[in-house]
Design an enzyme around this catalytic site. Structure first.
Site, short mmCIF file in Angstrom:
data_model
loop_
_atom_site.label_atom_id
_atom_site.label_comp_id
_atom_site.label_asym_id
_atom_site.label_seq_id
_atom_site.Cartn_x
_atom_site.Cartn_y
_atom_site.Cartn_z
N ILE A 149 0.92 -1.30 0.10
CA ILE A 149 0.18 -0.04 -0.04
C ILE A 149 0.90 1.22 -0.01
O ILE A 149 0.87 2.20 -0.75
CB ILE A 149 -0.77 0.05 1.33
CG1 ILE A 149 -2.02 -1.09 1.05
CG2 ILE A 149 -1.78 1.19 1.50
CD1 ILE A 149 -2.90 -1.29 2.21
N CYS A 381 32.10 3.63 18.68
CA CYS A 381 31.22 4.57 19.27
C CYS A 381 30.78 4.23 20.68
O CYS A 381 31.38 4.34 21.54
CB CYS A 381 29.96 4.75 18.48
SG CYS A 381 29.21 6.38 18.65
N GLY A 383 30.93 1.14 21.62
CA GLY A 383 32.31 0.52 22.18
C GLY A 383 33.28 1.17 22.93
O GLY A 383 34.21 0.78 23.63
N HIS A 507 32.32 6.11 13.40
CA HIS A 507 32.01 4.75 12.74
C HIS A 507 32.84 4.36 11.74
O HIS A 507 32.44 4.86 10.28
CB HIS A 507 30.44 5.02 12.44
CG HIS A 507 29.49 4.77 13.80
ND1 HIS A 507 29.13 3.27 14.20
CD2 HIS A 507 29.08 5.78 14.25
CE1 HIS A 507 28.35 4.01 15.11
NE2 HIS A 507 28.21 5.10 15.17
N GLU A 509 33.43 2.01 9.99
CA GLU A 509 32.87 0.83 9.20
C GLU A 509 32.30 1.45 8.03
O GLU A 509 32.29 0.77 6.98
CB GLU A 509 31.71 0.05 10.10
CG GLU A 509 30.59 0.55 10.42
CD GLU A 509 30.79 1.26 11.85
OE1 GLU A 509 31.69 1.56 12.33
OE2 GLU A 509 29.75 1.19 12.81
#
Ligand code: GLN
Length: 544
Positions: A149, A381, A383, A507, A509
């Protein structure tokens, strides 16, 4: 003027449409055609920033600070272009823009409708990306599947584009699934026929159909799809499941998709050069000795929640000619007494980003384990917050140090909100987001990893290292490997008396690429790969 490729999905979601889109980008780029990519997400959230990663997967952050769908990460990794907020469009953004215009009086006297007001707003996003990127081809993926939808206005907008830019400047590609019936041992095309019918009902006839399947697709099946769905025989492109996502561009190229697109859109293409990509994939598919990495996180039940982290680990391992053996550890599982046994085979521990208190104590235990056992540790972060809390507890000889995110009344808020964050009430889009500069500190591990002194990295957080504790922790052996250029914010922490315990407030990554691993991931795996752990076989001495 840019040409457009619109990609829709049929039958079911999660068949790898995003990877297919990214791969089309790769094969066009390999012909020196410039590309940009956009994702249309039909949900009503303005961005996925407030959605749980356990439901929706990772929130990917662009350099300019947009919180986006994880597909953008794959686009960036596959076409090696840093995308911007213009590549991420949601129904939530479209409707709020239309309603803001209505309130401002832009449509005075008019009745605001899905067609034309919403569809015009959507089309403006297509042309905005085309104008800004100046790409020869803009690839646009419609999220979800045909028939949803919420997706209807997007499909209507892409239908209208055919008249707006002309039939020759547009291609419709439909990615579908051919389910396999074990009882009769055959692939079924009926769901594909139905989803193509649904597309036609709204006025879109696909030019190309890409068929995902777990089994080989026979010529007879291709004939059938060509006949029933009214597409050229060579435009039915099989895409069987492959062992690595990076193989997908090679499969599509082998099936002739690149040339087909060039012909259909009359593009100016050079000779295809996928040799570097081919070489990397060949290397990826060659068996390599694994490195055991434990990923300790809150959302490990959905692997997509850490998509870019997993990819960055894979890129880094390949650099060292190793494979990644990733153990996903729910951080709450480390909160019991037997936590050490879960980490005993890990040659490296990674604690990625996250929000909220659940599982934090387990992550802190993982950091203690890494520090005491000299296991390489990479904190991303959250971590980094975990590493700082853990070290502060050790240095201060108290269990009280914490982040004010998890304990608002701690006497030692080693991680805290900046004064400017304290005044913010709205949750959506209000974090420190996107690229910020980081000045590396000479002779730190981070500086040696990067090999340069100023780097820009992507952020997504509210809380920061609390400078009140800077001197005390430094004295005890914490090194601040990177700071904001004004020296106010700690961007990288490491431990002096540890082989490799490094954390960053950003970050990394998101910036890693196959063939160009991020320096922090590269050095993390470099430190982990030769550590001997339980279950590992020491290399046998060469016989005389
Ligand atoms: N929850 C932490 C913060 O808001 C860390 C965020 C993250 O890991 N991305 O600062």
């Amino acid at each position: 003027m840019s040409k457009y490729i619109f990609i829709t999905g049929g039958v079911v979601s999660s068949v790898g449409k995003g990877i297919t889109v990214a791969s089309i980008g790769t094969i066009l780029k390999s012909r020196q055609i410039t590309v940009s990519i956009q994702k249309l997400d039909p949900y009503l959230n303005v961005d996925p920033g407030t959605m749980s990663p356990a439901q929706h997967g990772e929130v990917f952050v662009t350099q300019d600070g947009a919180e986006t769908d994880l597909d953008l990460g794959n686009y960036e990794r596959f076409i090696d272009v840093n995308l911007t907020a213009d590549s991420s469009v949601t129904s939530g953004q479209i409707y709020s823009a239309v309603i803001a215009k209505e309130r401002r009086g832009d449509f005075l006297g008019g009745t605001i409708q899905v067609v034309p007001h919403v569809t015009t707003e959507i089309k403006e996003r297509f042309t905005k990306l085309a104008d800004k990127s100046q790409a020869e081809v803009v690839i646009i993926e419609v999220g979800g599947t045909v028939g949803d939808i919420e997706g209807q206005p997007f499909l209507e907008a892409i239908r209208q584009m055919r008249n707006d830019v002309g039939r020759d400047n547009i291609l419709y590609v439909h990615v579908t699934l051919l389910p396999y019936l074990t009882a009769t041992q055959e692939l079924k095309t009926k769901p594909t026929q139905h989803s193509v019918n649904e597309l036609r009902r709204i006025g879109i006839q696909p030019d190309i159909i890409i068929c995902r399947s777990d089994y080989p697709i026979s010529e007879a099946i291709k004939d059938k799809i060509s006949l029933f769905c009214d597409v050229d025989r060579q435009a039915v492109i099989p895409l069987p499941t492959v062992s690595t996502i990076y193989e997908v561009p090679l499969v599509l190229e082998d099936e002739g998709l690149g040339q087909l697109i060039v012909d259909k859109l009359s593009l100016n293409a050079r000779q295809t050069d996928l040799s570097q990509w081919q070489e990397l994939v060949r290397h990826l598919e060659t068996p390599r000795e694994p490195v055991n990495i434990a990923l300790v996180g809150k959302y490990v039940e959905l692997k997509d929640a850490y998509f870019s982290v997993r990819e960055a680990l894979c890129h880094a391992a390949l650099y060292h000619d190793r494979d990644i053996n990733l153990t996903w550890i729910p951080s709450e599982d480390l909160e019991g007494d037997d936590s050490d046994s879960l980490l005993r085979s890990a040659q490296g521990i990674i604690v990625p980003g996250g929000f909220g208190i659940r599982g934090i104590e387990g992550m802190i235990k993982a950091a203690t384990y890494a520090r005491e056992n000299e296991i390489p540790y990479l904190g991303l972060c959250l971590g980094m917050h975990v590493m700082v809390i853990e070290f502060a507890r050790y240095v201060l000889g108290s269990t009280k140090p914490n982040s004010s995110e998890f304990d608002a009344s701690t006497p030692y808020p080693v991680i805290d909100l900046l004064p400017e964050q304290k005044a913010i009430e709205n949750k959506g889009g209000t974090m420190r987001l996107g690229n910020y500069p980081c000045q590396l500190v000479d002779s730190s591990r981070a500086a040696s990893a990067y090999g340069q002194s100023l780097v820009y990295e992507r952020h997504r957080h509210r809380y920061e290292f609390n400078n009140q504790f800077r001197a005390q922790l430094e004295e005890a052996g914490m090194v601040y490997g990177g700071l904001s250029p004004d020296g106010r914010l700690v961007e990288l922490c490491e431990l002096a008396n540890h082989p490799w315990m490094v954390s960053c407030q950003f970050h990394p990554e998101f910036g890693s690429r196959l063939g160009r691993p991020h320096p922090l991931f590269r050095d993390f795996i470099g430190a982990a790969k030769d550590i001997l752990r339980e279950g590992a076989q020491p290399p046998l001495p060469l016989s005389p």
